[in-house]
Motif scaffolding. Structure first.
Motif, PDB file in Angstrom:
ATOM      1  N   LEU A  22       0.829  -1.205   0.000  1.00 14.43           N
ATOM      2  CA  LEU A  22       0.000   0.000   0.000  1.00 14.43           C
ATOM      3  C   LEU A  22       0.863   1.255   0.000  1.00 14.43           C
ATOM      4  CD1 LEU A  22      -2.704  -1.097   2.615  1.00 14.43           C
ATOM      5  CD2 LEU A  22      -2.816  -1.244   0.107  1.00 14.43           C
ATOM      6  N   ALA A  23       0.211   2.390  -0.172  1.00 14.29           N
ATOM      7  CA  ALA A  23       0.914   3.662  -0.306  1.00 14.29           C
ATOM      8  C   ALA A  23       1.837   3.946   0.871  1.00 14.29           C
ATOM      9  CB  ALA A  23      -0.097   4.794  -0.467  1.00 14.29           C
ATOM     10  N   GLY A  24       1.426   3.569   2.065  1.00 14.59           N
ATOM     11  CA  GLY A  24       2.222   3.836   3.252  1.00 14.59           C
ATOM     12  C   GLY A  24       3.306   2.816   3.519  1.00 14.59           C
ATOM     13  N   GLY A  25       3.427   1.813   2.650  1.00 12.49           N
ATOM     14  CA  GLY A  25       4.446   0.787   2.827  1.00 12.49           C
ATOM     15  C   GLY A  25       3.971  -0.478   3.505  1.00 12.49           C
ATOM     16  N   GLN A  26       2.696  -0.538   3.912  1.00 13.31           N
ATOM     17  CA  GLN A  26       2.180  -1.764   4.523  1.00 13.31           C
ATOM     18  C   GLN A  26       2.017  -2.855   3.463  1.00 13.31           C
ATOM     19  OE1 GLN A  26       0.676   1.265   4.402  1.00 13.31           O
ATOM     20  NE2 GLN A  26      -0.644   1.577   6.184  1.00 13.31           N
ATOM     21  N   VAL A  27       2.366  -4.078   3.822  1.00 14.39           N
ATOM     22  CA  VAL A  27       2.199  -5.220   2.922  1.00 14.39           C
ATOM     23  C   VAL A  27       0.989  -6.013   3.402  1.00 14.39           C
ATOM     24  CG1 VAL A  27       3.264  -7.277   1.941  1.00 14.39           C
ATOM     25  CG2 VAL A  27       4.685  -5.300   2.548  1.00 14.39           C
ATOM     26  N   VAL A  28      -0.016  -6.169   2.540  1.00  9.66           N
ATOM     27  CA  VAL A  28      -1.246  -6.847   2.945  1.00  9.66           C
ATOM     28  C   VAL A  28      -1.579  -7.958   1.949  1.00  9.66           C
ATOM     29  CG1 VAL A  28      -2.137  -4.734   4.001  1.00  9.66           C
ATOM     30  CG2 VAL A  28      -2.796  -5.295   1.654  1.00  9.66           C
ATOM     31  N   ARG A  29      -2.290  -8.942   2.436  1.00 10.58           N
ATOM     32  CA  ARG A  29      -2.804 -10.023   1.593  1.00 10.58           C
ATOM     33  C   ARG A  29      -4.314  -9.865   1.532  1.00 10.58           C
ATOM     34  NH1 ARG A  29      -4.722 -15.384   2.387  1.00 10.58           N
ATOM     35  NH2 ARG A  29      -4.203 -16.792   0.640  1.00 10.58           N
ATOM     36  N   ALA A  30      -4.825  -9.596   0.351  1.00 12.34           N
ATOM     37  CA  ALA A  30      -6.259  -9.341   0.170  1.00 12.34           C
ATOM     38  C   ALA A  30      -6.938 -10.555  -0.447  1.00 12.34           C
ATOM     39  CB  ALA A  30      -6.470  -8.115  -0.708  1.00 12.34           C
ATOM     40  N   THR A  31      -7.996 -11.033   0.196  1.00 19.58           N
ATOM     41  CA  THR A  31      -8.834 -12.095  -0.343  1.00 19.58           C
ATOM     42  C   THR A  31     -10.282 -11.630  -0.313  1.00 19.58           C
ATOM     43  OG1 THR A  31      -9.307 -13.207   1.743  1.00 19.58           O
ATOM     44  CG2 THR A  31      -7.232 -13.776   0.652  1.00 19.58           C
ATOM     45  N   LYS A  32     -11.168 -12.430  -0.886  1.00 18.98           N
ATOM     46  CA  LYS A  32     -12.567 -12.029  -0.957  1.00 18.98           C
ATOM     47  C   LYS A  32     -13.283 -12.088   0.385  1.00 18.98           C
ATOM     48  CE  LYS A  32     -14.344 -16.594  -2.285  1.00 18.98           C
ATOM     49  NZ  LYS A  32     -15.084 -17.354  -3.331  1.00 18.98           N
TER      50      LYS A  32
END
Length: 563
Positions: free
Chosen positions: A190-200
């Motif tokens: 994300l823009a702020g540098g956070q790494v996320v895993r997105a699922t439904k």
């Protein structure tokens, strides 16, 4: 004049660019093709090097590269640096839309290392891949395992990231939807540098549904988990010629994969793959494929066609022979079938190298085909680029299945481009309204091809020089595209944004839905870090002032009007 007759146009006076384009094949043969082949070979060696590494090592390198991306994003000074873009050169993108937004001041993040398949999990039936992994790389690794992504785009140079953030379709999309519909998880910085895993179904489900078609303007995709399906060694392909008017050709195409009794989920009635090519206003060839075992393909009397060999006739011309010899069946090795249009770039290869389909060229130099689209763009210059925008069409019209006949008649009347590619795809009814979405109430209409959970659409692929241009007549390509976009808006259609678009911001958000996209932009901090999807898709050069004004006004203009 009947509705199908094209308007009479005056002759166009030739200019120097016409002659340059006519003899451009010299540059293509002696410059573009050798460099393309070298790049393809080096890419292949890189893929082999990657495959030698263990999944554990690839994952370790991936984690290190993600940390570099995070660090780079956190080093950005929002008050001094431009909006974030990848470091990829503007001409490298496969799409015909030049990446003009990179001509303004911007802040580059290098993603060039993200080109590894991280894992093929045959138990979960998932392939996890980085965004620069291309379709040829995945099919080369998975098909020998009798596995494949549910949707594999025909051109093997197309990447995972491009197909997700942009648009991806294949002959199996009438079952599985677009390429992005087969993704089960995204790894996003994300823009702020956070790494996320997105699922439904996790806390980032809104981001999961917003990513497709967003053109990388919500965050930086660093990996994706993609659905795999079991496959067999061959594709049993049936070629069926059809003669009639455009409405009759459209109905024959619909009948080739959509049972009239509405039993759309019955595998005995619905083929695994579907594709149709309309060669002129009265002739087309419908192709349907089903996976077949090696044992079936090699039974006595069956014809095996290795279409992947460099000296073989181009696929669209081979299919066209059905118009003379009638319906026939053959077996094609699965991976060769997947990438059947790669060597000739559908039929664009005929324009780039007019004699490249001849037997002597295929035999002597066919192994060097195709020229890389990125190199064609890099060697064309501004004048050639503008010429192609005006005198050439590369567009996909995504239309409801029941409107395919109307779309074919519109293309014939306004552009006269042949062949036309038809490929169906499902547009699913999702828990949230995404940028592209089915018609309201479609599930109550009981139209052919639709189900309660998905409306059937079709990609009407329009790729070639229009008839008026081939006849030396006046043709306004930009105006034709504007009228096409208006027709799509009026008929609940969509235009993939890899192509050159003439849409202004108001019309862009009439075609696409802004709500979830804008919600995600604000929630995940993309505003002020990544440019908006409209701005990124907009035709023409952009200045830094335009970037700033577009960001400041993004909630006050077209988005409010689209409500």
């Amino acid at each position: 004049m009947s509705d199908l007759e094209a308007p009479l146009r005056p002759k166009r006076k030739k200019v120097w660019v016409d002659y340059f384009v006519k003899f451009r094949w010299i540059i293509v043969i002696f410059v573009v093709l050798p460099i393309s082949f070298t790049l393809y070979f080096l890419t292949y060696l890189g893929d082999v090097k990657s495959e030698i590494k263990s999944y554990k090592r690839r994952q370790k390198e991936h984690d290190e590269n993600v940390k570099k991306v995070v660090k780079r994003l956190k080093e950005r000074n929002p008050s001094k640096d431009g909006l974030v873009c990848t470091a990829r050169k503007p001409w490298i993108a496969v799409g015909m839309r030049n990446v003009d937004y990179k001509r303004a001041r911007h802040y580059e993040v290098d993603l060039s290392a993200f080109r590894n398949i991280l894992e093929i999990d045959s138990e979960r039936m998932i392939v996890r891949a980085e965004p620069l992994v291309n379709m040829g790389q995945i099919s080369r690794a998975s098909v020998p395992m009798n596995l494949s992504p549910a949707v594999v785009s025909e051109l093997d140079d197309l990447t995972v990231g491009g197909l997700i953030n942009g648009y991806g379709i294949e002959g199996s999309s009438h079952i599985y939807g677009l390429f992005s519909d087969t993704v089960v998880a995204y790894e996003i910085v994300l823009a702020g540098g956070q790494v996320v895993r997105a699922t439904k179904d996790n806390e980032y489900s809104d981001l999961f549904y917003a990513i497709p078609w967003s053109q990388g303007t919500l965050g930086l995709l660093v990996s994706a988990e993609i659905k795999l399906i079991p496959v067999k060694e061959y594709m049993r392909l049936t070629y069926k010629p059809v003669v009639g008017n455009l409405k009759e050709l459209a109905q024959a195409y619909i009948d080739s994969f959509a049972p009239r009794d509405g039993d759309q989920d019955n595998p005995s009635k619905v083929p695994d793959f579907v594709e149709t090519m309309i060669y002129n206003s009265t002739e087309g060839v419908m192709m349907t494929g089903r996976y077949a075992s090696k044992e079936e393909a090699k039974k006595k009397g069956n014809v095996i066609n290795n279409v992947g060999w460099w000296f073989k006739p181009w696929f669209y011309q081979h299919a066209q022979t059905a118009l003379k010899k009638g319906e026939f069946v053959e077996y094609i090795p699965t991976r060769e079938y997947y990438h059947r249009h790669t060597r000739c770039l559908y039929w664009e290869g005929k324009l780039i190298l007019p004699f490249a389909d001849q037997w002597w060229f295929r035999f002597l130099l066919g192994w060097m085909m195709p020229p890389k689209v990125s190199l064609l763009k890099a060697t064309q210059g501004e004048a050639i680029r503008n010429y192609y925008h005006e005198m050439h069409v590369i567009q996909d019209m995504l239309v409801p299945l029941y409107k395919v006949g109307d779309a074919l008649e519109w293309v014939h009347r306004e552009m006269e481009v042949y062949p036309i590619w038809l490929c169906p795809h499902r547009l699913f009814k999702l828990p949230v309204k995404t940028m592209v979405y089915p018609e309201a109430g479609f599930e109550y209409q009981n139209r052919q091809g639709d189900t309660s959970y998905a409306q059937m659409y079709t990609d009407v692929g329009v790729y070639y020089s229009p008839g008026p241009v081939l006849r030396g007549e006046v043709f306004d390509g930009a105006d034709a595209v504007r009228r096409m976009e208006d027709w799509l808006i009026e008929n609940h259609g969509f235009q993939p944004q890899y192509a050159v678009s003439e849409l202004n911001e108001k019309k862009f958000w009439r075609m696409f839905d802004a709500d979830l996209y804008e919600h995600s932009r604000k929630k995940y901090g993309a505003v002020g870090t990544f440019m908006s999807v409209y701005y990124k898709s907009k035709k023409g050069r952009k200045t830094e002032k335009e970037v700033q004004e577009a960001e400041q006004a993004h909630l006050e203009t077209a988005y409010a009007e689209s409500g």
